[in-house]
Motif scaffolding. Structure first.
Motif, PDB file in Angstrom:
ATOM      1  N   ALA A 188       7.996  -5.688   3.636  1.00  0.00           N
ATOM      2  CA  ALA A 188       7.692  -4.256   3.627  1.00  0.00           C
ATOM      3  C   ALA A 188       6.597  -3.954   2.595  1.00  0.00           C
ATOM      4  N   SER A 189       5.616  -4.839   2.498  1.00  0.00           N
ATOM      5  CA  SER A 189       4.639  -4.757   1.417  1.00  0.00           C
ATOM      6  C   SER A 189       3.736  -3.526   1.482  1.00  0.00           C
ATOM      7  N   TYR A 190       3.689  -2.843   2.649  1.00  0.00           N
ATOM      8  CA  TYR A 190       2.841  -1.653   2.750  1.00  0.00           C
ATOM      9  C   TYR A 190       3.671  -0.386   2.936  1.00  0.00           C
ATOM     10  N   VAL A 191       4.965  -0.491   2.680  1.00  0.00           N
ATOM     11  CA  VAL A 191       5.855   0.676   2.691  1.00  0.00           C
ATOM     12  C   VAL A 191       5.948   1.181   1.263  1.00  0.00           C
ATOM     13  N   HIS A 192       5.506   2.404   1.032  1.00  0.00           N
ATOM     14  CA  HIS A 192       5.367   2.883  -0.342  1.00  0.00           C
ATOM     15  C   HIS A 192       5.556   4.397  -0.379  1.00  0.00           C
ATOM     16  N   GLY A 193       6.387   4.857  -1.309  1.00  0.00           N
ATOM     17  CA  GLY A 193       6.622   6.279  -1.459  1.00  0.00           C
ATOM     18  C   GLY A 193       7.531   6.859  -0.400  1.00  0.00           C
TER      19      GLY A 193
END
Length: 265
Positions: free
Chosen positions: A240-245
């Motif tokens: 999930a390296s681009y799941v943010h905030g």
């Protein structure tokens, strides 16, 4: 429930889990250990915490240490962070799961009771995140996972205090994601719905409520601790390296019908 992740997906990672002595956060600690991490669990009750750490270490064959601290007290939090760093030499994942709750109509909710829940949930999340940032994450990056709820998505009776506290946690998640992402700190939240075999559900749900609640959940079942723990593993695994905030709801759709989301534990 068999994990879909490799057993070593969290190898060499160190996690700091508040509320890790029981319930959902104990389940998250167990899942992290089972997937290769070393874990420090944090709570106010030292004896209970030590028992949980021994149980988790024995069950998983991985090192779990108890770090007694009250998340409302910044000095105690800093001490627990230091103990973790002294023991493991690094800190990769912070899970903010310490929480307090009870049922109370707003008209009967005391000033102190409201403040206490906000201090544990919202202020505690801030204290731990800030201490971890200052002591390690600012220079090394890492993950913060905040455990919240769906109480405030609509309006939940007898939960004004917890709703306000969790809304604050969600705001912290978004703010820290905005400000700290450029430092390599990935910040997200998880909002569990009604989860079986937790103290919250057994203690707060009135007689007969659970049976009626299940009939309003689109998936027609209560959640399992493993459902939440699997999400917590995914968020820090690299998948999930681009799941943010984001705050990911794990509730089987319980909050969608309105009254179906009347209580989240």
């Amino acid at each position: 429930m068999k994990s879909i992740f490799r057993d070593d997906v969290l190898e060499k990672k160190v996690a700091f889990v508040t509320g890790g002595g029981s319930g959902i956060c104990k389940g998250i600690a167990r899942a992290y250990l089972a997937h290769g991490a070393r874990v420090a669990i944090v709570g106010r009750k030292a004896d209970r915490l030590e028992d949980a750490a021994r149980e988790l270490s024995s069950e998983t064959g991985r090192e779990c240490v108890a770090c007694p601290a009250d998340v409302r007290n910044p000095q105690e939090v800093e001490g627990a962070i230091e103990k973790t760093l002294d023991r493991f030499g690094t800190l990769d994942v912070v899970v903010n799961g310490a929480a307090g709750n009870f049922l109370a109509p707003a008209a009967q909710l005391s000033y102190n009771a409201f403040r206490t829940v906000v201090e544990i949930d919202t202020l505690g999340t801030w204290n731990v995140s800030k201490a971890a940032f200052q002591r390690h994450l600012r220079d090394h990056g890492g993950h913060i996972v905040n455990i919240t709820a769906t109480l405030h998505y609509a309006a939940t009776p007898m939960q004004a205090h917890a709703s306000a506290a969790k809304a604050g946690v969600d705001a912290i998640t978004r703010s820290l994601a905005l400000e700290w992402g450029q430092l390599g700190i990935q910040v997200n939240g998880i909002a569990p719905g009604p989860i079986a075999d937790t103290e919250g559900l057994s203690r707060l749900a009135p007689p007969g409520y659970v049976e009626k609640l299940v009939q309003t959940i689109p998936l027609r079942r209560l959640g399992r601790i493993d459902d939440v723990a699997s999400c917590a593993v995914w968020l820090v695994s690299g998948a999930a390296s681009y799941v943010h905030g984001e705050t990911i709801v794990v509730d089987g759709g319980a909050w969608l019908p309105g009254m179906g989301g009347m209580m989240s534990f």
